[in-house]
Write an enzyme that holds these catalytic residues in place. Structure first.
Site, short mmCIF file in Angstrom:
data_model
loop_
_atom_site.label_atom_id
_atom_site.label_comp_id
_atom_site.label_asym_id
_atom_site.label_seq_id
_atom_site.Cartn_x
_atom_site.Cartn_y
_atom_site.Cartn_z
N SER A 87 1.13 -0.96 0.13
CA SER A 87 0.21 -0.18 0.13
C SER A 87 0.95 1.61 -0.05
O SER A 87 0.11 1.98 -0.78
CB SER A 87 -1.10 -0.32 1.39
OG SER A 87 -1.82 -0.61 0.85
N LYS A 90 -0.01 3.78 -2.42
CA LYS A 90 -1.20 4.69 -2.63
C LYS A 90 -0.19 6.42 -2.34
O LYS A 90 -0.90 7.26 -2.35
CB LYS A 90 -1.79 4.36 -1.14
CG LYS A 90 -2.99 3.17 -1.47
CD LYS A 90 -3.96 2.92 -0.69
CE LYS A 90 -4.73 2.17 -0.69
NZ LYS A 90 -3.89 0.94 -0.46
N SER A 335 -6.41 3.47 4.39
CA SER A 335 -5.76 2.75 3.21
C SER A 335 -6.48 2.09 2.23
O SER A 335 -6.81 0.27 2.24
CB SER A 335 -5.17 1.11 3.71
OG SER A 335 -3.84 1.04 2.88
#
Length: 535
Positions: A87, A90, A335
């Protein structure tokens, strides 16, 4: 956090270019030449000790630390190795969205018609057109239906047409795992969707199962929002109090049958699952159709998916989402994978007129290049980092963290990063149970990342001497169940650096969580993977 002037930013970027070229060639850590402060050599030694942890035996680790004000690299360990960022991808997606869509970007959901009205009767079709809003709740569709009714329409002779043509029809990202299909973090992507609550897990339904009153009873199951789009197949059984709790909730492949199976003891806590739906466009249309009926609007012709509203269609109702600067909070703090993918396709539509992953990722790459990243050293195939095909060196993530500090929207982006050991979910996010009782608590702001065998933590921290630092830690190919403690030890070492202890002492020992907020998930798990336990 202080931002430098534009002139300073340009000088910092120029200073980074030689570094960016060198990162891809560096195979082992080396303390940067020209570091005059002996304390920084102590920092390097402390970080070396952290990375000597047995949990990284045979694994890959990329670590970069820099001075946020000057951009000078303080420590690097294999900064050019191409690793799965999970993640941490991101960071790139969210920064590009702020730049290319703008902090004020809002998603629109419209109801339109090209039919003729005669009194309360609309002769023609009613169109529900989406642009990707991942925050649409059932009550938002209810408000749209109320506006339709308030306009005087009581009967539609045609169909309810769901216009999801803003994006292409690819619902799942590249190489997403098949066994994640029903998981909320792998929800399908569509311009029309529904979220069950204000965590805004778009494209999912909340399924709650409670035990029956007596052994042998079937569990009682409720859906949020209530809908007939999914079918619940209850196969589970209530067992005696104190018995094993094995109840599971999972959607069958390729359809919308949700199977509730296993045992749940009398008196046990509910089993709750946020389960993805198959074809979120149909889900949104079904929820809106129910809302129309509740407001006395009858549609005679059924529902049709995937057809564009004609040009010149008259607007009957509209809904606008919160601006992107506010959407960043649930997106980054929790997230949210679906938000990342929606933003990627929205970027594609904004920059090229094509709401596709390829168009959006091309624009993200262009933005990263403008920030001085060497995009030839990385690969990004989705917006969220869910794909195991993504590869990003820690050195490039660090470069992004250093560069965006001068963007006009940096403060809003910085505030969206999770904060270590802050109990409020919209402050602490996926770090809310980590680094408690250490100098990093309330100090570290960073994006987490987790896949099986891949873990990451990248963000900002202030040392004991007041120096602000950026850092990126990307760990891959580990067999240990978790290496979060190693990431935390790096962050705690940085938070302690510059104090009386010099290098921060034993960062691994000091990073052990103490007095974690009650009700938070275990610190060794990615909080976003443990949603029912509080994140």
């Amino acid at each position: 956090m202080t931002r430098r002037s534009t002139g300073t930013r340009l000088r910092a970027k120029a200073r980074w270019w030689p570094l960016a070229a060198g990162l891809a060639l560096t195979l082992t850590w080396s303390f940067p030449a020209g570091a005059e402060d002996p304390a920084d050599a102590g920092l390097a030694a402390a970080l070396d000790r952290v990375l000597a942890d047995d949990r990284l035996s045979g694994a890959a680790a990329g670590v970069v630390v820099g001075d946020a004000e000057t951009g000078r690299i303080l420590y690097e360990h294999r900064p050019g190795d191409r690793l799965m960022p999970a993640s941490n991808a991101k960071l790139a997606t969210s920064a590009a969205a702020m730049e290319l869509l703008g902090p004020g970007h809002r998603f629109r959901t419209d109801v339109l018609t090209d039919g003729r009205r005669r009194g309360p009767v609309l002769h023609g079709d009613l169109y529900l057109r989406g642009t990707g809003d991942p925050t649409m709740l059932a009550e938002d569709y209810g408000r749209l239906a109320a506006e339709v009714a308030a306009s005087g329409i009581r009967r539609v002779t045609g169909r309810l047409v769901a216009d999801d043509t803003r994006f292409d029809d690819r619902r799942l990202g590249r190489s997403w795992a098949a066994d994640d299909e029903s998981a909320y973090y792998s929800a399908q992507v569509s311009p029309l969707t529904v979220a069950p609550d204000t965590d805004y897990d778009a494209g999912t339904v909340r399924v709650r199962a409670v035990p029956g009153e007596n052994p042998g009873d079937r569990p009682e199951v409720t859906l949020t929002p209530p809908n007939d789009y999914v079918t619940v197949d209850v196969r589970g059984t209530t067992v005696a109090e104190g018995g094993p709790d094995t109840l599971s909730i999972e959607r069958e492949h390729g359809g919308n049958t949700i199977v509730v199976d296993g045992d749940i003891p009398v008196g046990a806590d509910p089993t709750v699952s946020w389960t993805s739906v198959w074809e979120p466009t149909g889900y949104a249309a079904a929820v809106f159709a129910d809302a129309l009926a509740d407001h006395g609007v009858r549609v005679s012709g059924g529902t049709l998916l995937g057809r564009a509203a004609p040009r010149g269609a008259e607007a009957v109702a509209e809904h606008r989402s919160m601006p992107l600067r506010e959407l960043l909070l649930p997106f980054m703090k929790l997230s949210n994978n679906n938000h990342a993918e929606v933003l990627t396709k929205a970027i594609g539509h904004k920059t090229s007129g094509r709401g596709t992953w390829s168009a959006g990722l091309s624009a993200v790459t262009g933005y990263l290049e403008s920030e001085g990243l060497d995009t030839g050293t990385l690969r990004q195939v989705d917006g969220s980092g869910l794909s195991r095909m993504n590869l990003m060196p820690a050195g490039q993530l660090a470069r992004l963290l250093a560069s965006v500090r001068d963007e006009p929207w940096f403060g809003q982006w910085y505030d969206s990063l999770p904060v270590a050991c802050e109990r409020d979910r919209m402050v602490g996010g996926t770090l809310r149970s980590r680094m408690c009782g250490t100098p990093a608590a309330g100090n570290v702001r960073a994006k987490t990342g987790s896949l099986t065998g891949a873990s990451s933590l990248s963000g900002y921290v202030t040392g004991a001497d007041g120096r602000e630092m950026f850092f990126s830690v990307v760990l891959n190919n580990h067999l240990a169940s978790s290496v979060k403690g190693i990431e935390d030890a790096v962050a705690v070492t940085l938070a302690s650096h510059g104090g009386r202890e010099g290098d921060g002492g034993n960062g691994a020992e000091r990073a052990a969580p103490r007095s974690a907020p009650p009700g938070t998930p275990p610190a060794d798990l990615e909080c976003s993977w443990a949603k029912p336990r509080g994140c």
